[in-house]
Design an enzyme around this catalytic site. Structure first.
Site, PDB file in Angstrom:
ATOM      1  CG  HIS A  46      -1.871  -1.069   1.277  1.00 32.07           C
ATOM      2  ND1 HIS A  46      -2.908  -1.166   0.121  1.00 32.07           N
ATOM      3  CD2 HIS A  46      -2.198  -1.925   2.106  1.00 32.07           C
ATOM      4  CE1 HIS A  46      -3.541  -2.343   0.355  1.00 32.07           C
ATOM      5  NE2 HIS A  46      -3.300  -2.996   1.619  1.00 32.07           N
ATOM      6  NE  ARG A  72       1.756  -4.423   3.625  1.00 32.12           N
ATOM      7  CZ  ARG A  72       0.792  -4.220   4.347  1.00 32.12           C
ATOM      8  NH1 ARG A  72       0.129  -5.084   4.894  1.00 32.12           N
ATOM      9  NH2 ARG A  72       0.489  -2.834   4.781  1.00 32.12           N
ATOM     10  CD  GLU A 147      -3.418  -9.250   5.305  1.00 29.22           C
ATOM     11  OE1 GLU A 147      -3.792  -8.105   5.795  1.00 29.22           O
ATOM     12  OE2 GLU A 147      -2.951  -9.704   4.367  1.00 29.22           O
ATOM     13  CG  ASP A 173      -6.695  -5.696   5.456  1.00 33.31           C
ATOM     14  OD1 ASP A 173      -7.806  -5.364   4.761  1.00 33.31           O
ATOM     15  OD2 ASP A 173      -5.472  -5.819   4.871  1.00 33.31           O
TER      16      ASP A 173
END
Length: 256
Positions: A46, A72, A147, A173
């Site tokens: 993200h 990530r 998640e 999430d």
């Protein structure tokens, strides 16, 4: 910090505290990496940067001299995981792991043969970790994110995956997955805490690091006391906005 130190600490379930990077701002990342965080994580899922930004961010983290660079990745697969490791990441956090098979795939993507399927082309990691596959395998940690409803349902099987070094909770999430209307919905706070306990116990039972993203240092300290071992404290974009808002409020209050 030697090249194997961070992965070793994660595997020993020692407490490590990190910071989250969303912005493509290498000088700022370097300054954060000089503060003393055990790791600084670049968010390639993200975050607001491309691969060059990821590479520059990892270079800045190493220039800071006190933190391990973690990524990530955008998705679970050998291409994404391999590129992050080739760029010099000391650990990968892999999103949307729903099954033990997903976790095994992430582990394989991060390890050279005969222990995995990582393609050989270390590029920048050659400078930081070295060319030897066995040393690289030892020096890189893999954390699977829990998640989703399916990931939570299968968490005990995921935690038992050979070669996996830890689990990492994406709280936003996970909150949505258990029925939250928003990523911080207080109406599911009880269910959320129950889910965290289940994940943490799965880690403890399998000798894995227990990772969690938190919003502030005091929250991280409380979670450390509960037994979590990999704690991320907020992120650059949130802190920038918070600081700017707070300074504006003070200026207007004094001006009035």
């Amino acid at each position: 910090m030697t090249v194997t130190d961070f992965a070793t600490r994660v595997r020993r379930r020692e407490t490590v505290v990190g910071y989250w990077i969303l912005l493509d701002a290498p000088p700022a990342t370097e300054r954060i990496a000089a503060l003393g965080y055990d790791y600084v994580a670049m968010d390639a899922q993200h975050g607001l940067f491309d691969y060059r930004g990821l590479l520059n961010g990892l270079t800045a983290i190493d220039a800071g001299g006190r933190s391990a660079g973690v990524v990530r990745v955008g998705q679970n697969g050998p291409a994404e995981i391999g590129r992050a490791l080739d760029a010099g990441a000391r650990a990968v956090i892999v999103p949307l792991v729903n099954t033990a098979q997903d976790a095994a795939g992430a582990v394989a993507a991060a390890r050279y043969p005969p222990h995995g399927i990582r393609s050989y082309g270390p590029m920048r990691s050659l400078l930081r970790i070295g060319p030897e596959p066995a040393r690289a395998n030892e020096s890189v940690a893999v954390l699977a994110m829990i998640e989703t409803p399916q990931g939570l349902e299968n968490v005990e099987e995921i935690a038992a995956t050979p070669g996996l070094d830890g689990l990492y909770v994406g709280p936003s999430d996970l909150t949505l997955s258990i029925g939250g209307a928003t990523s911080t919905d207080p109406r599911v706070a009880g269910e959320f805490e129950n889910a965290l306990t289940r994940i943490r116990k799965a880690c403890e039972a399998n000798g894995l690091a227990a990772g969690l993203h938190t919003g502030a240092g005091d929250v991280a300290a409380r979670r450390i006391a509960e037994g979590w071992t990999v704690l991320t404290v907020a992120c650059d974009l949130v802190h920038l906005e918070t600081a700017a808002r707070d300074h504006l409020a003070v200026a207007r209050m004094i001006g009035d």
